[in-house]
Motif scaffolding. Structure first.
Motif, PDB file in Angstrom:
ATOM      1  N   GLU A 151      32.172  41.194  54.026  1.00  0.00           N
ATOM      2  CA  GLU A 151      33.422  40.420  54.000  1.00  0.00           C
ATOM      3  C   GLU A 151      34.371  40.997  52.950  1.00  0.00           C
ATOM      4  N   ALA A 152      33.825  41.316  51.782  1.00  0.00           N
ATOM      5  CA  ALA A 152      34.649  41.900  50.716  1.00  0.00           C
ATOM      6  C   ALA A 152      35.275  43.209  51.181  1.00  0.00           C
ATOM      7  N   LEU A 153      34.488  44.041  51.857  1.00  0.00           N
ATOM      8  CA  LEU A 153      35.000  45.308  52.369  1.00  0.00           C
ATOM      9  C   LEU A 153      36.100  45.088  53.401  1.00  0.00           C
ATOM     10  N   SER A 154      35.897  44.112  54.272  1.00  0.00           N
ATOM     11  CA  SER A 154      36.887  43.834  55.319  1.00  0.00           C
ATOM     12  C   SER A 154      38.208  43.349  54.731  1.00  0.00           C
ATOM     13  N   LEU A 155      38.154  42.758  53.531  1.00  0.00           N
ATOM     14  CA  LEU A 155      39.360  42.269  52.856  1.00  0.00           C
ATOM     15  C   LEU A 155      40.053  43.367  52.052  1.00  0.00           C
ATOM     16  N   GLY A 156      39.394  44.529  51.939  1.00  0.00           N
ATOM     17  CA  GLY A 156      39.990  45.646  51.213  1.00  0.00           C
ATOM     18  C   GLY A 156      39.442  45.860  49.823  1.00  0.00           C
ATOM     19  N   LEU A 200      31.645  36.436  45.117  1.00  0.00           N
ATOM     20  CA  LEU A 200      32.655  36.782  46.117  1.00  0.00           C
ATOM     21  C   LEU A 200      33.988  36.092  45.823  1.00  0.00           C
ATOM     22  N   GLY A 201      33.932  34.842  45.385  1.00  0.00           N
ATOM     23  CA  GLY A 201      35.159  34.116  45.065  1.00  0.00           C
ATOM     24  C   GLY A 201      35.969  34.810  43.991  1.00  0.00           C
ATOM     25  N   LYS A 202      35.291  35.422  43.042  1.00  0.00           N
ATOM     26  CA  LYS A 202      35.969  36.142  41.966  1.00  0.00           C
ATOM     27  C   LYS A 202      36.614  37.422  42.506  1.00  0.00           C
ATOM     28  N   ALA A 203      35.899  38.114  43.385  1.00  0.00           N
ATOM     29  CA  ALA A 203      36.450  39.329  43.989  1.00  0.00           C
ATOM     30  C   ALA A 203      37.692  38.983  44.809  1.00  0.00           C
ATOM     31  N   LYS A 204      37.644  37.876  45.537  1.00  0.00           N
ATOM     32  CA  LYS A 204      38.788  37.439  46.328  1.00  0.00           C
ATOM     33  C   LYS A 204      39.956  37.017  45.434  1.00  0.00           C
ATOM     34  N   LYS A 205      39.639  36.315  44.370  1.00  0.00           N
ATOM     35  CA  LYS A 205      40.664  35.794  43.467  1.00  0.00           C
ATOM     36  C   LYS A 205      41.534  36.903  42.896  1.00  0.00           C
ATOM     37  N   TYR A 206      40.913  38.038  42.583  1.00  0.00           N
ATOM     38  CA  TYR A 206      41.654  39.109  41.911  1.00  0.00           C
ATOM     39  C   TYR A 206      41.945  40.308  42.806  1.00  0.00           C
ATOM     40  N   ILE A 207      41.753  40.149  44.117  1.00  0.00           N
ATOM     41  CA  ILE A 207      41.887  41.305  45.004  1.00  0.00           C
ATOM     42  C   ILE A 207      43.298  41.902  44.985  1.00  0.00           C
ATOM     43  N   ASP A 208      44.304  41.079  44.721  1.00  0.00           N
ATOM     44  CA  ASP A 208      45.685  41.588  44.689  1.00  0.00           C
ATOM     45  C   ASP A 208      46.248  41.679  43.267  1.00  0.00           C
ATOM     46  N   HIS A 209      45.386  41.517  42.274  1.00  0.00           N
ATOM     47  CA  HIS A 209      45.867  41.598  40.898  1.00  0.00           C
ATOM     48  C   HIS A 209      46.303  43.036  40.592  1.00  0.00           C
ATOM     49  N   PRO A 210      47.479  43.219  40.019  1.00  0.00           N
ATOM     50  CA  PRO A 210      47.987  44.579  39.779  1.00  0.00           C
ATOM     51  C   PRO A 210      47.288  45.355  38.678  1.00  0.00           C
TER      52      PRO A 210
END
Length: 262
Positions: free
Chosen positions: A181-186, A153-163
């Motif tokens: 949680e991942a889904l709720s973050l987009g 999950l930390g990796k998914a969060k880390k790169y969630i806004d990477h272009p």
């Protein structure tokens, strides 16, 4: 004594994978041996659940051949034993393929975790000085696109806004809360269903993730539904595979209860 030989190539063409073969653009994928299938016992899929390990497609397709498995184990031993050299070689292949695509005016895609779960974007920058954003060239139509699946999950969060690095979180029987949680973050979440895909699951839209490996590029905050493949996956009893029939029955009962109390 060295437990590996440096292979001629690390990246495999996407047509070697049934799913990446459907991609609209030329794709390269890095296959390592998953879990602890290497001479040192290092786990390259640190968050793999029992269900995930049992249903792993590592042995599917060409992976069923002993020669292919040995080649992937050799790459893995190389990666573990000399990470810096491995990453520099990987960077060289990525840059070379991207340069060829740029010259032709084409797009190219890279999936660096075909059967592993490592942070190669970070490692490329650390050991090879390669920032994948330097391979974009045109942000509206990047020459090189990078994408992956992860159970971290930390990796998914880390790169969630990477272009230019799209990471889909993989749902398993032991990480339902993290998937939500991942889904709720987009972020997108992949989930494996036993049969026909539902239109929604846990309140989130389900799209067909088997259409191609690049479906994730077109969505955010949805479930990429995958159908169970292989005997082991279809016989799953861990909860890794979502029983579509059972889910639909429970969903129907919930809807009936809502109507009754309304």
């Amino acid at each position: 004594m060295k437990n590996y030989n440096i292979p001629a190539r690390l990246l495999s063409p996407g047509h070697t994978n049934a799913k990446t073969a459907k991609n609209e653009i030329k794709t390269f994928i890095l296959y390592l041996a998953p879990h602890t299938q290497n001479s040192t016992g290092v786990n390259l899929c640190p968050k793999a659940s029992k269900g995930c390990a049992a249903a792993c497609l590592y042995n599917a397709g060409r992976g069923a051949f002993t020669s292919v498995q040995n080649a992937r184990i050799n790459k893995t031993n190389f990666y573990i034993s000399d990470k810096a050299l491995f990453i520099k070689k990987l960077a060289g292949e990525i840059v070379k393929e991207t340069a060829k695509a740029k010259k032709k005016g084409e797009q190219i895609a890279f999936r660096l975790n075909g059967t592993s779960d490592q942070d190669f974007v970070y490692l490329l920058k650390k050991y090879a000085g390669l920032d994948i954003l330097d391979l974009v060239y045109n942000i509206s139509k990047p020459t090189a696109i990078f994408y992956d699946y992860t159970k971290i999950l930390g990796k998914a969060k880390k790169y969630i806004d990477h272009p230019n690095y799209i990471v889909t979180f993989s749902r398993a029987e032991d990480n339902q809360a993290e998937a939500l949680e991942a889904l709720s973050l987009g972020a997108n979440v992949s989930a494996v269903f036993s049969d026909q895909l539902p239109t929604h699951y846990k309140g989130f839209k389900v799209v067909d993730g088997d259409v191609s490996d690049l479906v994730m590029l077109n969505y955010s905050g949805v479930i990429l539904g995958l159908k169970a493949k292989g005997r082991k996956a279809k016989e799953d009893t861990t909860g890794f595979i979502i029983n579509t029939d059972l889910f639909q029955i429970l969903n129907t009962k919930q809807n009936e209860q809502i109507k009754t109390t309304a």
